[in-house]
Design a protein around this motif. Structure first.
Motif, short mmCIF file in Angstrom:
data_model
loop_
_atom_site.label_atom_id
_atom_site.label_comp_id
_atom_site.label_asym_id
_atom_site.label_seq_id
_atom_site.Cartn_x
_atom_site.Cartn_y
_atom_site.Cartn_z
N UNK A 1 1.01 -0.97 -0.23
CA UNK A 1 -0.04 -0.04 0.09
C UNK A 1 0.99 1.14 0.10
N UNK A 2 2.00 1.14 0.89
CA UNK A 2 2.54 2.49 0.88
C UNK A 2 3.87 2.46 -0.27
N UNK A 3 4.21 1.41 -0.52
CA UNK A 3 5.29 1.29 -1.83
C UNK A 3 4.80 1.83 -3.11
N UNK A 4 3.45 1.72 -3.27
CA UNK A 4 2.89 2.17 -4.45
C UNK A 4 2.88 3.81 -4.53
N UNK A 5 3.23 4.33 -5.65
CA UNK A 5 3.38 5.74 -5.76
C UNK A 5 1.56 6.22 -5.62
N UNK A 6 1.34 7.27 -4.81
CA UNK A 6 0.06 7.52 -4.66
C UNK A 6 -0.92 7.47 -5.82
N UNK A 7 -1.86 6.47 -5.92
CA UNK A 7 -2.82 6.51 -7.28
C UNK A 7 -4.17 6.51 -6.75
N UNK A 8 -4.92 7.17 -7.39
CA UNK A 8 -6.53 7.30 -6.77
C UNK A 8 -7.45 6.80 -7.68
N UNK A 9 -7.18 6.08 -8.79
CA UNK A 9 -8.26 5.64 -9.79
C UNK A 9 -8.96 4.39 -9.00
N UNK A 10 -8.38 3.58 -8.14
CA UNK A 10 -9.10 2.77 -7.54
C UNK A 10 -9.74 3.40 -6.18
N UNK A 11 -8.61 3.89 -5.20
CA UNK A 11 -9.19 4.25 -4.08
C UNK A 11 -10.39 5.13 -3.92
N UNK A 12 -10.29 6.26 -5.12
CA UNK A 12 -11.21 7.37 -5.01
C UNK A 12 -12.64 6.60 -5.38
N UNK A 13 -12.77 5.48 -6.06
CA UNK A 13 -14.08 5.26 -6.74
C UNK A 13 -14.99 4.68 -5.39
N UNK A 14 -14.46 4.18 -4.43
CA UNK A 14 -15.36 3.91 -3.21
C UNK A 14 -15.01 4.39 -1.95
N UNK A 15 -15.20 5.82 -1.82
CA UNK A 15 -14.80 6.34 -0.39
C UNK A 15 -15.23 5.91 0.68
N UNK A 16 -16.41 5.09 0.45
CA UNK A 16 -17.10 4.64 1.44
C UNK A 16 -17.05 3.13 2.04
N UNK A 17 -15.96 2.57 1.49
CA UNK A 17 -15.64 1.11 1.65
C UNK A 17 -15.39 1.08 3.50
N UNK A 18 -15.73 -0.05 3.82
CA UNK A 18 -15.55 -0.17 5.33
C UNK A 18 -14.27 0.07 5.90
N UNK A 19 -13.20 -0.19 5.22
CA UNK A 19 -11.90 -0.18 5.83
C UNK A 19 -11.59 1.47 5.82
N UNK A 20 -12.13 2.12 4.70
CA UNK A 20 -11.88 3.65 4.98
C UNK A 20 -12.63 4.48 6.36
N UNK A 21 -13.90 3.65 6.37
CA UNK A 21 -14.35 4.20 7.67
C UNK A 21 -13.88 4.00 8.71
N UNK A 22 -13.54 2.66 9.07
CA UNK A 22 -12.61 2.00 10.13
C UNK A 22 -11.48 2.91 10.27
N UNK A 23 -10.77 3.42 9.07
CA UNK A 23 -9.45 3.96 9.05
C UNK A 23 -9.68 5.43 9.64
N UNK A 24 -10.98 5.91 9.26
CA UNK A 24 -11.31 7.24 9.53
C UNK A 24 -11.35 7.20 11.21
#
Ligand code: HEC
Ligand code: HEC
Length: 180
Positions: free
Chosen positions: A38-61
Motif C-alpha cells: 500500500x505504501x510502496x505504490x506511488x499514490x494512485x487514486x483511480x481505484x481508491x477514490x471510486x469507493x470512499x465509503x468502503x468499510x476499511x476507509x470508515x474504520x481508518x477514519x
C-alpha cells in the motif's frame, strides 16, 4: 547412547506452540506485506477514490480520530497532499520532535486507507513535500475566501471551524457562514 532422532523428538505441546507461532508469523507477514504494498505504490487514486465509503476507509477514519487527535486536532486529509501523509505514517517515531504511540501495522494500514482516499497527490510533481499545513497548496485552495494574516497552526483552525469536535470542517462560525 545419543540418537539423532532425539534431536527432532517434539513433545505434543511443543508442536502445538510451534504451529501457533507459525500461524502468528504468517499473519504478521501478510499484514506487513499489504502495508508495504500500500505504501510502496506511488499514490494512485483511480481505484481508491471510486469507493470512499468502503468499510476499511470508515474504520481508518475512526482510528485516525483516535490515534491522531490525542495531541492536536485531527487534521483533515484533504488539506495535505498524499505524499505528506505517507511520510508521516512511515515515520511515527519522528513526529515533529515527538513520537506517535500505538502505531501498529494494522493501524497504519487502515489510517493510510482513509488518508490516501481523501487526499490528492502533490500538485507540482517534484516540488518539496509540505511538512506543515501552512505550506500546503491544498490548504490554500480549500480557503478561497480567506486571507490568512496570522501563522496557521493546529490551534488556529478552531477560530473559524466550529465542528472540529465532530471532525466536521464544513460547519463555520456565523461570521463566515453568513459572509458572501
Ligand atoms: C504524541 C502527540 C502527537 C500525536 C499522537 C500525533 N501528533 Fe501530529 N503533531 C504533534 C506535534 C507536537 C506537532 C507539532 C506542533 C503542533 O502543530 O501541534 C504535530 C504536528 C502535526 C502536523 C503538522 C501540523 C501543522 O502545524 O501544520 C501534522 C500534519 C500531524 N501532526 C499529523 C499527525 C498524524 C497523521 C497523527 C496520527 C498518525 C498525529 N499527528 C498524531 C504531536 C502529535
Ligand atoms: C480565518 C478562518 C479560518 C481558519 C483559521 C481556518 N479555516 Fe478552514 N475554512 C474557512 C472557511 C471560510 C472555509 C470555506 C471556504 C472559503 O470560504 O474559503 C473553510 C474551509 C475549510 C475546509 C473545506 C471544508 C469543506 O469540506 O467544504 C477544510 C478541510 C478546512 N477549512 C480546514 C481547515 C484547517 C485544518 C484549519 C487549521 C489548520 C483551518 N481550516 C483554518 C475558514 C477558516
Amino acid at each position: 547412547m545419543f540418537k539423532i532422532s532425539q534431536l527432532f523428538r517434539f513433545k505434543r505441546s511443543n508442536l502445538l506452540y510451534l504451529v501457533i507461532s507459525l500461524i502468528i508469523l504468517l499473519w504478521c507477514m501478510s499484514v506487513g506485506w499489504a502495508f508495504n504494498r500500500a505504501l510502496g505504490a506511488s499514490p494512485s487514486h483511480t481505484l481508491a477514490q471510486l469507493s470512499p465509503n468502503r468499510p476499511t476507509v470508515q474504520a481508518g477514519k475512526e482510528l485516525y480520530e483516535k490515534t491522531c487527535a490525542g495531541c492536536h486536532i485531527p487534521i483533515p486529509a484533504e488539506v495535505l497532499p498524499t505524499e505528506t501523509w505517507q511520510q508521516l505514517l512511515e515515520n511515527p517515531q519522528k513526529h515533529y520532535g515527538t513520537s506517535v504511540p500505538n502505531m501498529i501495522r494494522l493501524t497504519q494500514v487502515l489510517i493510510w486507507d482513509y488518508l490516501k482516499t481523501n487526499s490528492r497527490p502533490i500538485l507540482l510533481k517534484g516540488s518539496p513535500i509540505p511538512y506543515y499545513v501552512e505550506q500546503s497548496q491544498y490548504f490554500t485552495i480549500l480557503h478561497p475566501r480567506v486571507e490568512f494574516k496570522e501563522p496557521i497552526t493546529t490551534q488556529s483552525c478552531v477560530l473559524c471551524h466550529t465542528g472540529i469536535k465532530d471532525f466536521n470542517y464544513r460547519r463555520l462560525t456565523a461570521e463566515w457562514e453568513d459572509a458572501p
